[in-house]
Design a protein around this motif. Structure first.
Motif: not given
Length: 459
Positions: A49-55, A81-87, A116-117, A148-152
């Motif tokens: 589950i990925g969560v994004t948004g401005s607030s 919430n950056r790439l390193a922690s996502l990895i 997102a990828d 929107s890349a996360l949604v795609r």
């Protein structure tokens, strides 16, 4: 004839070379980590589950993870919430973990696509779109396009959970062929927020209606502006099959995140509202409304640095002061922008306006003038670390450096009881201890017959 070697100049010549080698080594390690994470993602049966948004994305991520803990095994949240922690999260997201909930944040253009990828979410959540990282994006439309890349990237059979009240978020429904679930307060949505109430010292109460009925959740959050985070979390949990009664119970026991409109009581002193993680201009009215609706013997607002706006900063700080002084008994400006308040001479003489330079100055001022149970809002961008003003009431804070350069807040840093000069040595010691423990765990996996042997050298 031999010439003497100038070791000093040789070192300088080798400096860029060493730097290049370090960069190449770091890029190799990152690519290897991404490769391993992608391989794990393709094999994992966990729900990502990925969560994004401005607030509100941090609160939504933490709340949803807490709700799902009442339904199955959830991977512990990563602090960034950056790439390193996502990895790291994707690499660890395997059996018996059932849910992996991660926050995907951006700083500049191009940040979201690699995340997102890698994540390929089974559920993509977007809370709302507002101005953030103004220098990189400038407009809400640019931010929406990036996020929107996360949604795609939503996986086949997945779900996109979108805010129906935000036109830019709702438009993302056209960017995925997968099922879309909406939540909203003003518009018709699959999960409709029909009631929101929040007033200190009370808790946040939200009523949500959907095809299965009505649900009332009560949380220890402060501020009506948290409704998108709560609605998105509840909608996602129901879609994933969590029992509504479990959702109610988990919401009631959720611990708010530090520095995000966090209630911080003190012993025989004021009650602080600590909102110092960030301070984009658009968030100021939300914080002011929290103070306005609160019930307290006295209300004060401490305002530091504002971010993410265009135009003349003089007008922004002037307008911020005018809004603050209408809801508070005293407004304290701290830092280099204090002169931009344009406070009247009458406000200055009466003490309704106070200009101070540092967080330590603010603490000293509040300590000398404190009233029991009064309410004090601390609002600023994170670089000033104004949360120390609240921490110093219950802890022996010894780190009062104006700008330490740390990206994390003082609650996560945890070194505020040590002088700043000692931080580097403490961090090195912790890293060394972590490396030692990691090596010990690896040795136990390689040498399983030693698992029953005591680590005590005497045995």
């Amino acid at each position: 004839m031999t010439h003497p070697v100038n070791h000093k100049s040789s070192g300088k010549r080798n400096g860029p070379l060493r730097s290049s080698i370090r960069n190449l080594r770091q890029r190799y390690k990152t690519r290897l980590a991404i490769y391993k994470a992608r391989r794990n993602r393709s094999r994992s049966k966990s729900t990502f589950i990925g969560v994004t948004g401005s607030s509100g994305k941090s609160t939504a991520t933490a709340l949803l993870a807490h709700i799902l803990e009442g339904h199955g095994q959830v991977l512990p949240l990563k602090p960034y919430n950056r790439l390193a922690s996502l990895i790291e999260a994707v690499s660890e997201g395997r059996h018996p973990v059932e849910y992996v909930v991660v926050e995907a944040g951006i700083m500049s253009k191009g940040d979201m696509q690699p995340m997102a990828d890698l994540l390929q979410p089974d559920v993509a959540i977007v809370t709302l779109i507002d101005i953030e990282h103004f220098k990189s994006f400038r407009t809400r439309e640019a931010i929406a396009e990036e996020k929107s890349a996360l949604v795609r990237a939503t996986r086949p059979g997945g779900i996109a959970v979108l805010n129906a009240d935000d036109d830019l978020v709702l438009a993302m429904a056209d960017q995925t062929p997968e099922r879309v679930v909406t939540f909203g307060r003003e518009r018709e949505a699959d999960y409709r927020v029909t009631h929101v109430s929040s007033s200190f010292p009370g808790n946040l109460q939200i009523e949500i209606a959907w095809r299965g009925g009505n649900l009332v959740v009560v949380l220890q959050l402060l501020g009506e502006h948290f409704w998108p985070s709560v609605a998105a979390s509840v909608a996602t949990a129901i879609e994933l099959g969590v029992d509504p009664q479990t959702i109610v119970q988990q919401c009631a026991t959720f611990t708010p995140l530090p520095n995000r409109c966090q209630i911080y009581p003190t012993r025989e002193g004021p009650v602080f509202i600590v909102d110092t993680e960030k301070a984009p201009l658009a968030s100021l009215p939300l914080a002011m409304r929290v103070v306005e609706q609160a019930v307290a013997p006295r209300k004060r607002i401490v305002l530091g640095q504002i971010s993410d706006f265009s135009g003349n900063p003089k007008t922004k700080y002037r307008d911020a002061y005018r809004a603050a002084i209408t809801v508070a008994d005293q407004v304290v400006f701290v830092g280099e922008n204090a002169h931009r308040s344009k406070a009247s001479d009458e406000d200055r003489k009466s003490g309704r306006f106070v200009a101070l330079q540092t967080a330590r100055d603010v603490f000293d001022h509040v300590r000398q003038t404190a009233m029991k149970d009064e309410l004090i809002l601390l609002k600023s961008s994170g670089n000033l670390h104004l949360e120390r003003v609240a921490l110093a009431w219950n802890h022996d804070v010894k780190c009062w450096t104006d700008k330490c350069g740390r990206k994390v807040n003082c609650f996560l840093c945890g070194l505020y009881e040590h002088p700043f000069e000692e931080h580097a040595a403490i961090v090195r010691q912790k890293k060394a201890a972590n490396r030692k423990n990691r090596l010990r765990r690896q040795c136990k996996r390689i040498l399983p017959w030693r698992q029953g042997v005591s680590d005590d050298p005497k045995t």
